[in-house]
Scaffold this active site. Structure first.
Site, short mmCIF file in Angstrom:
data_model
loop_
_atom_site.label_atom_id
_atom_site.label_comp_id
_atom_site.label_asym_id
_atom_site.label_seq_id
_atom_site.Cartn_x
_atom_site.Cartn_y
_atom_site.Cartn_z
N ILE A 96 39.25 78.18 6.64
CA ILE A 96 37.74 78.70 6.65
C ILE A 96 37.21 79.25 8.10
O ILE A 96 37.68 78.96 9.37
CB ILE A 96 37.25 76.97 6.29
N TYR A 97 36.80 80.62 7.80
CA TYR A 97 36.84 81.79 9.41
C TYR A 97 35.08 82.27 8.79
O TYR A 97 34.98 82.72 8.07
CB TYR A 97 37.64 82.65 8.89
N GLY A 108 29.93 76.91 9.79
CA GLY A 108 31.46 76.53 9.68
C GLY A 108 30.80 75.62 9.29
O GLY A 108 30.82 74.73 8.19
N ASN A 135 45.02 73.57 18.08
CA ASN A 135 43.45 74.21 18.04
C ASN A 135 42.70 72.81 17.85
O ASN A 135 41.72 72.28 17.70
CB ASN A 135 43.38 74.73 16.55
N TYR A 142 36.93 69.39 12.03
CA TYR A 142 36.80 68.42 11.35
C TYR A 142 37.00 67.26 11.20
O TYR A 142 36.11 66.40 10.62
CB TYR A 142 38.21 68.45 10.58
#
Length: 172
Positions: A96-97, A108, A135, A142
């Protein structure tokens, strides 16, 4: 801002390869050994490999547009095309970018809502993904959306063995 997404087709292959490389380089090049990173790029985003993935009925690439402008993409995996879990009740988010100039616009989060909707329409029990342990921005993103860590797995950038956290969101 009007966001839309559509499934990629054969005619999108060159654009898909380019956006995949561009977003991956922007996100991870600075944190990896140049030789390992170039080797990974060469293999992971080779047009032949991506064409095979594009033709896989259980791998779904979707371009995301803001009005008519391509701003990002996501890749989902189902069934045996999932990289680890391979649970028929699950959907994997492999990528997912959002392109750099469009980050910070909640694109996003919008993509994630669309993915959740797709998973629910496919009657999936949960969504899972792997995210690099180094990250923290992605991990927080998330977790903010209800994902929880349930495992770890190795992920290789060239010969560099790294660790991904596996995160899961159970669907109601």
């Amino acid at each position: 801002m009007a966001l839309t997404h559509r499934k990629c087709t054969d005619t999108d292959l060159d654009t898909l390869v380019n956006i995949s490389r561009e977003t991956f380089i922007a996100a991870f090049e600075k944190d990896n050994d140049p030789k390992d990173f170039q080797e990974y790029l060469r293999k992971a985003f080779h047009p032949d490999k991506m064409a095979l993935e594009l033709h896989d009925d259980d791998s779904l690439f979707h371009f995301v547009f803001e009005d008519e402008v391509l701003v990002g993409y996501f890749k989902l995996n189902l069934n045996d095309s999932q990289t680890d879990i391979k649970d028929r009740n699950a959907l994997e988010i492999e990528r997912i970018y959002v392109l750099g100039p469009h980050q910070g616009k909640q694109i996003g989060a919008w993509m994630l809502r669309q993915i959740i909707g797709l998973a629910e329409s496919l009657n999936k029990a949960f969504i899972w993904l792997g995210v690099w342990e180094h990250n923290p921005k992605a991990i927080k993103f998330y977790q903010r959306h209800g994902f929880e860590k349930f495992a770890e797995h190795p992920y290789y950038i060239g010969t560099d063995k790294q660790t991904d956290w596996l995160l899961r969101l159970d669907l109601q």
